[in-house]
Design an enzyme around this catalytic site. Sequence first.
Site, PDB file in Angstrom:
ATOM      1  N   HIS A 103       0.855  -1.201   0.000  1.00 42.72           N
ATOM      2  CA  HIS A 103       0.000   0.000   0.000  1.00 42.72           C
ATOM      3  C   HIS A 103       0.887   1.246   0.000  1.00 42.72           C
ATOM      4  O   HIS A 103       1.976   1.259   0.589  1.00 42.72           O
ATOM      5  CB  HIS A 103      -0.905  -0.005   1.230  1.00 42.72           C
ATOM      6  CG  HIS A 103      -1.934   1.082   1.183  1.00 42.72           C
ATOM      7  ND1 HIS A 103      -1.665   2.365   1.585  1.00 42.72           N
ATOM      8  CD2 HIS A 103      -3.211   1.079   0.741  1.00 42.72           C
ATOM      9  CE1 HIS A 103      -2.745   3.114   1.404  1.00 42.72           C
ATOM     10  NE2 HIS A 103      -3.702   2.351   0.891  1.00 42.72           N
ATOM     11  N   GLU A 175      -4.220   1.929  -7.297  1.00 45.73           N
ATOM     12  CA  GLU A 175      -4.611   2.988  -6.382  1.00 45.73           C
ATOM     13  C   GLU A 175      -3.711   4.200  -6.614  1.00 45.73           C
ATOM     14  O   GLU A 175      -2.612   4.272  -6.022  1.00 45.73           O
ATOM     15  CB  GLU A 175      -4.452   2.529  -4.932  1.00 45.73           C
ATOM     16  CG  GLU A 175      -5.252   1.288  -4.584  1.00 45.73           C
ATOM     17  CD  GLU A 175      -5.593   1.234  -3.103  1.00 45.73           C
ATOM     18  OE1 GLU A 175      -6.767   1.091  -2.799  1.00 45.73           O
ATOM     19  OE2 GLU A 175      -4.686   1.374  -2.271  1.00 45.73           O
TER      20      GLU A 175
HETATM   21  C1  PEP Z   1      -6.783   3.176   0.360  1.00 47.75           C
HETATM   22  O1  PEP Z   1      -6.135   3.842   1.159  1.00 47.75           O
HETATM   23  O2  PEP Z   1      -6.341   2.120  -0.122  1.00 47.75           O
HETATM   24  C2  PEP Z   1      -8.102   3.663  -0.035  1.00 47.75           C
HETATM   25  C3  PEP Z   1      -8.676   3.111  -1.072  1.00 47.75           C
HETATM   26  O3  PEP Z   1      -8.609   4.643   0.758  1.00 47.75           O
HETATM   27  P1  PEP Z   1      -9.884   5.559   0.483  1.00 47.75           P
HETATM   28  O4  PEP Z   1     -10.979   4.707  -0.115  1.00 47.75           O
HETATM   29  O5  PEP Z   1     -10.259   6.079   1.823  1.00 47.75           O
HETATM   30  O6  PEP Z   1      -9.436   6.638  -0.454  1.00 47.75           O
END
Ligand code: PEP
Length: 266
Positions: A103, A175
């Site tokens: 992450h 992400e």
């Molecule tokens: C994350 O941190 O992986 C994430 C998806 O957070 P959020 O949905 O809060 O942006």
Amino acid sequence: MSDPATPAPGWPFWVGTSWKMNGLPDDARSYAERIAAVDDWHGVLPFVMPPFTVLADVARLLRDSPVQVGGQNMHWDECGSWTGEISAPMLRQCGATMVELGHSERRRHFGETDQTVNLKVHAALRHGLTPLVCIGETQAERDGGVADLILARQVRLALHGLTAAHVGRVMFAYEPVWAIGEAGRPAPPELVAQAAAGIRQELDRAAGAPGVSPPLLYGGSVNLENAAPYAALAGIDGLFVGRAAWTAEGYAALARAAARPPCRGP
Ligand code: PEP
């Protein structure tokens, strides 16, 4: 027509959440009991990733439900002098079947690198855990025109040394770093689709054939309004959610919003 033995792209569809550093025992148990009581997940594959301290409790409460449980990180070694770390066998013994790796918060604040992610992917597979590898570019990398290069590099290094058969047992979450968390801005679906196409090429190359490569989820400021448009993207096999799924009701509502008909064609 697609081969009936080959699942349609985008199906099955995953909806998962990491609680990050949230969830005291009472709250965690109450969340787990509520989602254990959900009787219809509308065909999505649900998973939750609680903190280590409540993982065994949550896994026990969800044992008879379709919800899988995962850790948010782990070490690559089985045991030994690694103060403060958790191993794959420990996660397995607590009831985890998955583990989140790489992450951006771990890369940024805790020194996680593509190399350590790779070691952890190997360890997870050795111990029967499904690794969910998070990849994503920063805003500066996107502005500098190297987002696709960064994503390809993260994918290649995460999968380094795996056989084609093992590649298919890894999951990925795209992400964008700039889309995550309190300061995040949801990525435009067209941008996600374009990035996903590039990532998919890398995954297909590593898997040795199209159609058998790892599931690719999207994460970053997913909420009830944008879940359906992201879920409708052809290259996306699931959603990985933070804040919007930190209540059991929010999580179940997101799963409903993202659900797609099982016989959706390519
Ligand atoms: C994350 O941190 O992986 C994430 C998806 O957070 P959020 O949905 O809060 O942006």
